[in-house]
Write a protein that holds these residues in place. Structure first.
Motif, PDB file in Angstrom:
ATOM      1  N   GLU A 138      -6.537   0.282  -4.868  1.00 13.95           N
ATOM      2  CA  GLU A 138      -7.504  -0.444  -4.725  1.00 13.95           C
ATOM      3  C   GLU A 138      -7.503  -1.268  -6.324  1.00 13.95           C
ATOM      4  N   LEU A 161      -2.641  -9.737   3.269  1.00 12.52           N
ATOM      5  CA  LEU A 161      -2.777  -7.914   3.210  1.00 12.52           C
ATOM      6  C   LEU A 161      -2.185  -6.935   4.337  1.00 12.52           C
ATOM      7  N   PRO A 187      -2.902   4.895  -2.588  1.00 12.56           N
ATOM      8  CA  PRO A 187      -4.009   3.486  -3.117  1.00 12.56           C
ATOM      9  C   PRO A 187      -5.083   3.266  -3.845  1.00 12.56           C
ATOM     10  N   ARG A 203      -9.755  -7.664  -3.332  1.00 10.93           N
ATOM     11  CA  ARG A 203     -10.690  -6.432  -3.303  1.00 10.93           C
ATOM     12  C   ARG A 203     -11.746  -6.924  -2.399  1.00 10.93           C
ATOM     13  N   LEU A 254     -11.460  -6.750   1.428  1.00 14.70           N
ATOM     14  CA  LEU A 254     -10.493  -5.299   1.786  1.00 14.70           C
ATOM     15  C   LEU A 254     -12.121  -4.704   2.392  1.00 14.70           C
ATOM     16  N   ARG A 283       0.840  -1.659  -0.213  1.00 16.98           N
ATOM     17  CA  ARG A 283      -0.456  -0.223  -0.041  1.00 16.98           C
ATOM     18  C   ARG A 283       1.123   1.753   0.028  1.00 16.98           C
ATOM     19  N   LEU A 298      -5.058  -4.700  -6.254  1.00 21.59           N
ATOM     20  CA  LEU A 298      -5.708  -5.585  -5.895  1.00 21.59           C
ATOM     21  C   LEU A 298      -6.258  -6.874  -7.232  1.00 21.59           C
ATOM     22  N   TRP A 350      -2.152  -3.068   4.075  1.00 23.23           N
ATOM     23  CA  TRP A 350      -3.814  -3.105   3.503  1.00 23.23           C
ATOM     24  C   TRP A 350      -4.288  -3.082   4.421  1.00 23.23           C
TER      25      TRP A 350
END
Length: 81
Positions: free
Chosen positions: A13, A63, A11, A21, A24, A7, A16, A68
Motif C-alpha cells: 500500500e 482503486l 500488495p 491510502r 482504502l 494490486r 499508493l 485494490w
C-alpha cells in the motif's frame, strides 16, 4: 509508471499516494459495503452536492479497476481480501 499501481500477490500500500491510502483505510474500516457518500463523510467532504463527490467516485473506481477494492453491482465498494 502508473500513479495507482495494480494490486499484486503481495500488495504494498505504500506504493499508493496518500489520499488513496486514506480511502482504502476508510473502506476497510467500515467492514462492509460502503457508498461514495459514506467515504466522503469520513474524509470531511461536502456530501450534499453530488458534484463534489464525483472526483472521489473516480478515485474509488480507479482503486477497484486496479484490484485494490471491489465495486459491487449496486455501486458500493468493499475491500479486497
Amino acid at each position: 509508471m502508473l500513479l495507482i499501481p495494480h494490486r499484486s500477490e503481495s500488495p504494498d500500500e505504500t506504493a499508493l499516494p496518500g489520499d488513496y491510502r486514506k480511502i482504502l483505510a476508510i473502506v476497510r474500516g467500515v467492514g462492509g459495503p460502503v457508498q461514495v457518500k459514506g467515504v466522503g463523510e469520513e474524509l470531511g467532504l461536502e456530501v450534499t452536492a453530488r458534484g463534489k463527490l464525483e472526483p472521489l467516485r473516480a478515485k474509488l473506481t480507479k482503486l477497484a479497476d486496479r484490484g485494490w477494492l471491489h465495486k459491487r453491482p449496486d455501486g458500493r465498494f468493499t475491500a479486497r481480501r
